[in-house]
Design a protein around this motif. Sequence first.
Motif, mmCIF file in Angstrom:
data_model
loop_
_atom_site.group_PDB
_atom_site.id
_atom_site.type_symbol
_atom_site.label_atom_id
_atom_site.label_comp_id
_atom_site.label_asym_id
_atom_site.label_seq_id
_atom_site.Cartn_x
_atom_site.Cartn_y
_atom_site.Cartn_z
ATOM 1 N N GLY A 2 -46.186 -16.014 -39.228
ATOM 2 C CA GLY A 2 -46.122 -15.822 -37.782
ATOM 3 C C GLY A 2 -47.439 -15.952 -37.057
ATOM 4 N N TYR A 3 -48.512 -16.294 -37.785
ATOM 5 C CA TYR A 3 -49.810 -16.480 -37.127
ATOM 6 C C TYR A 3 -49.835 -17.881 -36.535
ATOM 7 C CZ TYR A 3 -51.067 -12.252 -39.603
ATOM 8 O OH TYR A 3 -51.090 -10.963 -40.058
ATOM 9 N N TRP A 4 -49.841 -17.972 -35.208
ATOM 10 C CA TRP A 4 -49.703 -19.275 -34.564
ATOM 11 C C TRP A 4 -50.851 -20.183 -34.973
ATOM 12 C CZ3 TRP A 4 -52.218 -22.611 -31.246
ATOM 13 C CH2 TRP A 4 -51.441 -23.688 -30.808
ATOM 14 N N ASN A 5 -50.472 -21.374 -35.440
ATOM 15 C CA ASN A 5 -51.433 -22.255 -36.084
ATOM 16 C C ASN A 5 -51.236 -23.710 -35.693
ATOM 17 O OD1 ASN A 5 -53.444 -22.861 -38.060
ATOM 18 N ND2 ASN A 5 -51.845 -23.398 -39.512
ATOM 19 N N GLY A 6 -50.399 -23.957 -34.675
ATOM 20 C CA GLY A 6 -50.145 -25.335 -34.299
ATOM 21 C C GLY A 6 -49.414 -26.075 -35.405
ATOM 22 N N LYS A 7 -49.622 -27.357 -35.492
ATOM 23 C CA LYS A 7 -48.980 -28.194 -36.500
ATOM 24 C C LYS A 7 -49.880 -28.327 -37.717
ATOM 25 C CE LYS A 7 -46.869 -32.739 -37.199
ATOM 26 N NZ LYS A 7 -46.574 -34.067 -36.579
ATOM 27 N N ALA A 8 -49.324 -28.031 -38.896
ATOM 28 C CA ALA A 8 -50.100 -28.143 -40.141
ATOM 29 C C ALA A 8 -50.468 -29.600 -40.394
ATOM 30 C CB ALA A 8 -49.293 -27.592 -41.309
#
Length: 263
Positions: free
Chosen positions: A89-95
């Motif tokens: 759930g830690y917002w990280n954009g697109k991997a």
Amino acid sequence: MRRILAITIAAATALTLAAGCDTADPVADGPATPSPSVSAAESSAPAASPSVSPSVSPTPTLPAKPKKLKSGAKGPEVLALQNRLTELGYWNGKADGKFGGTTQQAVFALQKAAGLGRDGTVGPKTWKALEDGVRPEAKSTSGKVVEINLKRQLLMLVDDGRITQIFNTSTGSMEYYEQEGQTYLADTPRGKFRVSRQIDGWRNAPLGLLWRPKYFNGGIAVHGAPSVPPYPASHGCARVSISAMNWMWKNDALPIKTRVWVY
């Protein structure tokens, strides 16, 4: 000699509602509230022990013997890191396998939730927090709420008590500053509020620029900023990264009337 206004905490809070906010480093928005009654010791008090909810089980996608990762790293281990952050759930954009600023913001948030040093580098302790599924706990139990945890410096989107997204944030620095001959305290008042207005673009406020601000307490807003350090640095607003703010707008995560709980 600098003149600090002698007002009560109650009066300071009332003034905050009409004042503006943000940042001492290096962009800013509207002025905060004159509230010198808060001691400097409060701004340097140690954070409480982390309250975490390891509700997400360990994942087999993490490397068996992960190496230390920091900004600028690339490769499959970074991709595994990004996927695990997103899973928790830690917002990280697109991997994408590239350790850039967005990934570092998510690492800051994880380290805050786990009570670790906030250096943005993924070493043994941070890898363990990922493996253990460390997440913060929500306080709200119903409806859609934006929770801002001042001790942990985390901004969380919560739906019926379940945290859906976690962001690194930087709130009021609790330091004094002067504007137009008056002394103000850069604080983010605690309380329950609602998003009341918004600006889709840059807001050139008295203390600097705010990206796509969502105001919830007078001149205090959640907004994007080029600099979001892992410690309190604003004049009162809750800063998130530019990309995080764009995501919030695109996904209508903070519509008008959204409840905001600052604690």
